[in-house]
Design a protein around this motif. Structure first.
Motif, PDB file in Angstrom:
ATOM      1  N   ASP A 256       0.833  -1.193   0.000  1.00 42.61           N
ATOM      2  CA  ASP A 256       0.000   0.000   0.000  1.00 42.61           C
ATOM      3  C   ASP A 256       0.874   1.251   0.000  1.00 42.61           C
ATOM      4  O   ASP A 256       2.103   1.162  -0.072  1.00 42.61           O
TER       5      ASP A 256
ATOM      6  N   ASP B  34     -10.030  -3.346  -4.030  1.00 40.42           N
ATOM      7  CA  ASP B  34     -11.072  -2.372  -3.746  1.00 40.42           C
ATOM      8  C   ASP B  34     -10.655  -1.480  -2.586  1.00 40.42           C
ATOM      9  O   ASP B  34     -10.128  -1.954  -1.583  1.00 40.42           O
ATOM     10  N   ASN B  35     -10.889  -0.206  -2.750  1.00 41.25           N
ATOM     11  CA  ASN B  35     -10.622   0.839  -1.764  1.00 41.25           C
ATOM     12  C   ASN B  35      -9.139   1.117  -1.526  1.00 41.25           C
ATOM     13  O   ASN B  35      -8.808   1.979  -0.729  1.00 41.25           O
ATOM     14  N   LEU B  36      -8.241   0.382  -2.194  1.00 45.54           N
ATOM     15  CA  LEU B  36      -6.814   0.651  -2.039  1.00 45.54           C
ATOM     16  C   LEU B  36      -6.169   1.173  -3.317  1.00 45.54           C
ATOM     17  O   LEU B  36      -5.117   1.787  -3.264  1.00 45.54           O
TER      18      LEU B  36
ATOM     19  N   GLY C  65      -3.974   4.307  -3.067  1.00 49.33           N
ATOM     20  CA  GLY C  65      -5.264   4.850  -2.662  1.00 49.33           C
ATOM     21  C   GLY C  65      -6.258   4.878  -3.799  1.00 49.33           C
ATOM     22  O   GLY C  65      -5.914   4.713  -4.965  1.00 49.33           O
ATOM     23  N   ALA C  66      -7.485   5.081  -3.419  1.00 49.06           N
ATOM     24  CA  ALA C  66      -8.571   5.125  -4.400  1.00 49.06           C
ATOM     25  C   ALA C  66      -9.552   6.196  -3.961  1.00 49.06           C
ATOM     26  O   ALA C  66      -9.637   6.547  -2.787  1.00 49.06           O
ATOM     27  N   ARG C  67     -10.272   6.721  -4.910  1.00 48.08           N
ATOM     28  CA  ARG C  67     -11.343   7.655  -4.590  1.00 48.08           C
ATOM     29  C   ARG C  67     -12.508   7.359  -5.513  1.00 48.08           C
ATOM     30  O   ARG C  67     -12.323   6.811  -6.616  1.00 48.08           O
ATOM     31  N   PRO C  68     -13.708   7.715  -5.102  1.00 48.19           N
ATOM     32  CA  PRO C  68     -14.890   7.415  -5.922  1.00 48.19           C
ATOM     33  C   PRO C  68     -14.838   8.133  -7.272  1.00 48.19           C
ATOM     34  O   PRO C  68     -14.291   9.233  -7.385  1.00 48.19           O
TER      35      PRO C  68
END
Length: 176
Positions: free
Chosen positions: A66, A116-118, A154-157
């Motif tokens: 991460d 997902d979400n990372l 990281g991830a963002r919508p």
């Protein structure tokens, strides 16, 4: 296979649904491997005279971390060999690593990891477009002496608005 190295199998499919048929063969001691691929236009002729040559396998490793460089367990990993062959269904272990066996002659074209979400990260082992005509340019290679490290930062919508040609919203559209 039988004692003479032969085998028979039947694959039934809708012609429009098959992009590629792959036969994977592994020696009994698992030291040799082969991927034999048939494109859609070859698949109807494949019933006779197919020869698969096993070769030594090599194992490559991908490490997924991460943004803080901590291992990411259960990250999805895919490796693209010669187009359009992709090895999927691979997931990292608790140490954030996954080992993949490929025939020694296969060139790895790209690798991608996501969770997902990372986030997502990838590497391409080809020349950029602006270097394709450069006869002295050497494309990058997948590292064979160490794991390829991918970092999920990281991830963002993402919000998408689907409209028709007049700009009116469309409901029920499937997105990939």
């Amino acid at each position: 296979t039988e004692a003479d190295g032969r085998f028979d199998f039947v694959v039934r499919f809708l012609p429009a649904a098959l992009a590629q048929l792959q036969v994977t063969a592994t020696s009994e001691d698992e030291q040799q491997l082969a991927f034999h691929r048939l494109a859609r236009d070859q698949s109807e002729r494949a019933a006779e005279g197919l020869t698969i040559q096993l070769e030594l396998r090599r194992t490559v490793e991908v490490e997924v971390v991460d943004q803080h460089h901590a291992p990411v367990a259960d990250a999805q990993v895919a490796i693209q060999l010669g187009w359009p062959h992709i090895l999927t269904g691979l997931a990292t272990d608790a140490a954030g690593k996954v080992s993949i066996s490929v025939p020694a002659s296969e060139r790895i074209e790209s690798v991608v990891a996501w969770k997902d979400n990372l986030g997502l990260d990838y590497r391409l082992y080809s020349l950029p477009r602006d270097q394709l005509a450069d006869v002295k340019a050497v494309p990058p290679e997948f590292p064979l002496d160490r794991p390829e490290r991918l970092v999920l930062e990281g991830a963002r919508p993402l919000t998408a608005h689907v409209t028709d040609g007049a700009g009116s919203p469309l409901e029920g559209v499937v997105l990939y």
